[in-house]
Design a protein around this motif. Sequence first.
Motif, PDB file in Angstrom:
ATOM      1  N   VAL A  34       1.213  -0.671   0.404  1.00 50.62           N
ATOM      2  CA  VAL A  34       0.343  -0.385   0.101  1.00 50.62           C
ATOM      3  C   VAL A  34       0.631   1.193   0.588  1.00 50.62           C
ATOM      4  O   VAL A  34       1.885   1.140   1.012  1.00 50.62           O
ATOM      5  N   GLY A  88       3.641   6.380  -3.945  1.00 50.56           N
ATOM      6  CA  GLY A  88       3.962   7.597  -4.332  1.00 50.56           C
ATOM      7  C   GLY A  88       5.298   7.420  -4.673  1.00 50.56           C
ATOM      8  O   GLY A  88       6.015   6.910  -5.951  1.00 50.56           O
ATOM      9  N   LYS A 148       9.947   3.642   7.467  1.00 50.49           N
ATOM     10  CA  LYS A 148      10.391   4.319   8.250  1.00 50.49           C
ATOM     11  C   LYS A 148       9.965   5.643   8.657  1.00 50.49           C
ATOM     12  O   LYS A 148       9.322   6.016   7.346  1.00 50.49           O
ATOM     13  N   PRO A 149       9.727   6.236   9.603  1.00 55.02           N
ATOM     14  CA  PRO A 149       9.614   5.929  10.986  1.00 55.02           C
ATOM     15  C   PRO A 149       8.515   4.612  11.219  1.00 55.02           C
ATOM     16  O   PRO A 149       6.974   5.696  10.555  1.00 55.02           O
TER      17      PRO A 149
HETATM   18  N1  LIG Z   1      13.162   3.540   3.257  1.00 59.01           N
HETATM   19  C1  LIG Z   1      14.448   4.813   2.118  1.00 59.01           C
HETATM   20  O1  LIG Z   1      15.085   4.820   2.314  1.00 59.01           O
HETATM   21  C2  LIG Z   1      12.703   5.830   2.457  1.00 59.01           C
HETATM   22  C3  LIG Z   1      12.670   6.712   0.899  1.00 59.01           C
HETATM   23  C4  LIG Z   1      11.774   7.830   1.359  1.00 59.01           C
HETATM   24  C5  LIG Z   1      10.591   7.798   2.170  1.00 59.01           C
HETATM   25  N2  LIG Z   1      10.525   7.049   2.722  1.00 59.01           N
HETATM   26  C6  LIG Z   1       9.519   5.876   3.546  1.00 59.01           C
HETATM   27  O2  LIG Z   1       7.977   5.864   2.632  1.00 59.01           O
HETATM   28  C7  LIG Z   1       6.737   6.307   3.233  1.00 59.01           C
HETATM   29  C8  LIG Z   1       5.971   6.970   2.272  1.00 59.01           C
HETATM   30  O3  LIG Z   1       7.305   8.259   1.364  1.00 59.01           O
HETATM   31  P1  LIG Z   1       6.732   9.074   0.194  1.00 59.01           P
HETATM   32  O4  LIG Z   1       7.816   9.882   0.145  1.00 59.01           O
HETATM   33  O5  LIG Z   1       6.548   7.975  -0.547  1.00 59.01           O
HETATM   34  O6  LIG Z   1       4.964   9.176   0.179  1.00 59.01           O
HETATM   35  P2  LIG Z   1       4.350   9.695  -1.320  1.00 59.01           P
HETATM   36  O7  LIG Z   1       3.340  10.819  -0.297  1.00 59.01           O
HETATM   37  O8  LIG Z   1       4.997  10.046  -1.623  1.00 59.01           O
HETATM   38  O9  LIG Z   1       3.616   8.817  -1.090  1.00 59.01           O
HETATM   39  C9  LIG Z   1       2.164   8.080  -0.364  1.00 59.01           C
HETATM   40  C10 LIG Z   1       1.131   7.063  -1.364  1.00 59.01           C
HETATM   41  O10 LIG Z   1       0.543   6.582  -0.652  1.00 59.01           O
HETATM   42  C11 LIG Z   1      -0.725   6.725  -0.767  1.00 59.01           C
HETATM   43  N3  LIG Z   1      -1.786   6.723   0.712  1.00 59.01           N
HETATM   44  C12 LIG Z   1      -2.093   7.480   1.489  1.00 59.01           C
HETATM   45  N4  LIG Z   1      -2.140   6.564   2.229  1.00 59.01           N
HETATM   46  C13 LIG Z   1      -3.040   5.605   1.795  1.00 59.01           C
HETATM   47  C14 LIG Z   1      -3.673   4.865   1.839  1.00 59.01           C
HETATM   48  N5  LIG Z   1      -5.080   4.891   3.210  1.00 59.01           N
HETATM   49  N6  LIG Z   1      -4.499   4.307   1.018  1.00 59.01           N
HETATM   50  C15 LIG Z   1      -3.906   4.063  -0.029  1.00 59.01           C
HETATM   51  N7  LIG Z   1      -2.614   4.806  -0.578  1.00 59.01           N
HETATM   52  C16 LIG Z   1      -2.928   5.496   0.574  1.00 59.01           C
HETATM   53  C17 LIG Z   1      -0.822   8.663  -1.670  1.00 59.01           C
HETATM   54  O11 LIG Z   1      -1.769   8.094  -2.123  1.00 59.01           O
HETATM   55  C18 LIG Z   1       0.642   8.327  -2.117  1.00 59.01           C
HETATM   56  O12 LIG Z   1       0.537   7.901  -3.070  1.00 59.01           O
HETATM   57  C19 LIG Z   1       7.028   7.797   4.807  1.00 59.01           C
HETATM   58  O13 LIG Z   1       6.825   6.796   5.615  1.00 59.01           O
HETATM   59  C20 LIG Z   1       8.361   7.591   4.229  1.00 59.01           C
HETATM   60  O14 LIG Z   1       9.237   7.925   5.135  1.00 59.01           O
HETATM   61  C21 LIG Z   1      12.004   6.044   3.108  1.00 59.01           C
END
Ligand SMILES: NC(=O)c1ccc[n+]([C@@H]2O[C@H](COP(=O)([O-])OP(=O)(O)OC[C@H]3O[C@@H](n4cnc5c(N)ncnc54)[C@H](O)[C@@H]3O)[C@@H](O)[C@H]2O)c1
Length: 397
Positions: free
Chosen positions: A9, A12, A96-97
């Motif tokens: 899920v 993004g 994370k977190p």
């Molecule tokens: N491990 C790493 O190196 C790393 C790197 C970047 C981001 N992250 C983590 O990944 C996570 C996501 O970050 P991101 O930058 O991809 O965020 P983002 O906002 O780009 O993507 C999140 C996605 O989740 C979807 N979403 C939100 N609520 C939802 C729900 N209830 N049901 C279905 N879809 C839903 C949104 O529509 C969006 O497309 C965060 O926890 C971030 O800290 C980790």
Amino acid sequence: MKKLNVGVVGCGYWGPNLIRNFRALGDCKLKVICDLDEKRLQHLKNLYPEVEATTNYKHMLENCGLDAVVIATAVRTHHPLAKAALMAGKHVFVEKPLAASVAESQEMNALAREKGLVLMVGHTFLYSAPVRKIKEIVDRGDIGEIRYINARRLNLGLYQKDINVTWDLAPHDISIVQYILDDLPLTVNCQGTAHVTPGIEDVTTLCLNFKKERTAIIQSSWLDPRKVREMTIVGSKRMIVYDDVAPLEKIRIYDARVETPPRYDTFAEFQYAYHYGDMYVPYVKQEEPLKIECQHFIDCINHNRTPLTSGEKGMELVRVLEAASTSLKRGGAPVEFNPQATTRTVVPTANLAIQIKTPAPANGNGNGHANGNGNGNGNGAGHRKNGRGTAIRAAAR
Ligand SMILES: NC(=O)c1ccc[n+]([C@@H]2O[C@H](COP(=O)([O-])OP(=O)(O)OC[C@H]3O[C@@H](n4cnc5c(N)ncnc54)[C@H](O)[C@@H]3O)[C@@H](O)[C@H]2O)c1
């Protein structure tokens, strides 16, 4: 062994990297992907037409025959989504977190324990080859006693709406520091400023103070023209500089140290206390950390093991982040960090003494242990535009 059915899920920025990796693993099947945003979902569906796509998380949990759920959504949604998945009897991997508070983390861990499910957090860098190499070097005693660690994770953006830069970027450095030192801080203090979005600090300096006078200083910024991912680990015998942006020589070991001379009479004699020796670059086999991390999650489920980055480890880190937020609000006052405590005390500075109540911890404890390696490579806003869903290598922020 039966292939585990996995659903992801969040499609993004980061989710597509997890989707690509879980899809490529031999002993699991990526069955379904989910996002509220239909455009994102369609983009991923075009890339992987054989994978079911849905905007309905409840449908994904109830009707897709999943064994495990992977959550890559905004931090505030980690707890409700993970809780629902655990209640539905699924093993859970959360980015994370782990959650937005210690209380949420405790509930998630308690639920995983009660149901006998794996709860793992995406502290990606603990699966990266350079970090594993540094740990090996430190544990062998090659650099002597660690004196301090300095970490800088800076770039322009990506601005987040609901968390500050410490919650966004510092988890990587905190997890690396705690892994290398194999310890938790005694006190935490954090200072920062919100330059762009009121109330959301975009430049912070976090200081973790450990026993034996060891400190780690972690600078995080969304407001820097260059992408910097650098960590210096200063030991009593040698020093390591880890530059995760460097294409090849990510780790350099400097045979440099300062020793207090037994006695000296002149300034010239005092200079002998500085030792400058050779610098060498250890060989580090490059492998995508995210691939190792994803495989580790599947292995932990299959072999009933506790992940290296367990839900409990995720909670320890959230506890540090909470302490950092408390300190930020108090202008950088040190906050005592007691992993077992239900109450944290802000160490008095001048006539400041505050008691901060936190919810009582849930009974029992997290999971076990295992192994892994590798991380992605950070990057800024430009990559986000180009890389959505199509990145070749995962780019850890
Ligand atoms: N491990 C790493 O190196 C790393 C790197 C970047 C981001 N992250 C983590 O990944 C996570 C996501 O970050 P991101 O930058 O991809 O965020 P983002 O906002 O780009 O993507 C999140 C996605 O989740 C979807 N979403 C939100 N609520 C939802 C729900 N209830 N049901 C279905 N879809 C839903 C949104 O529509 C969006 O497309 C965060 O926890 C971030 O800290 C980790």
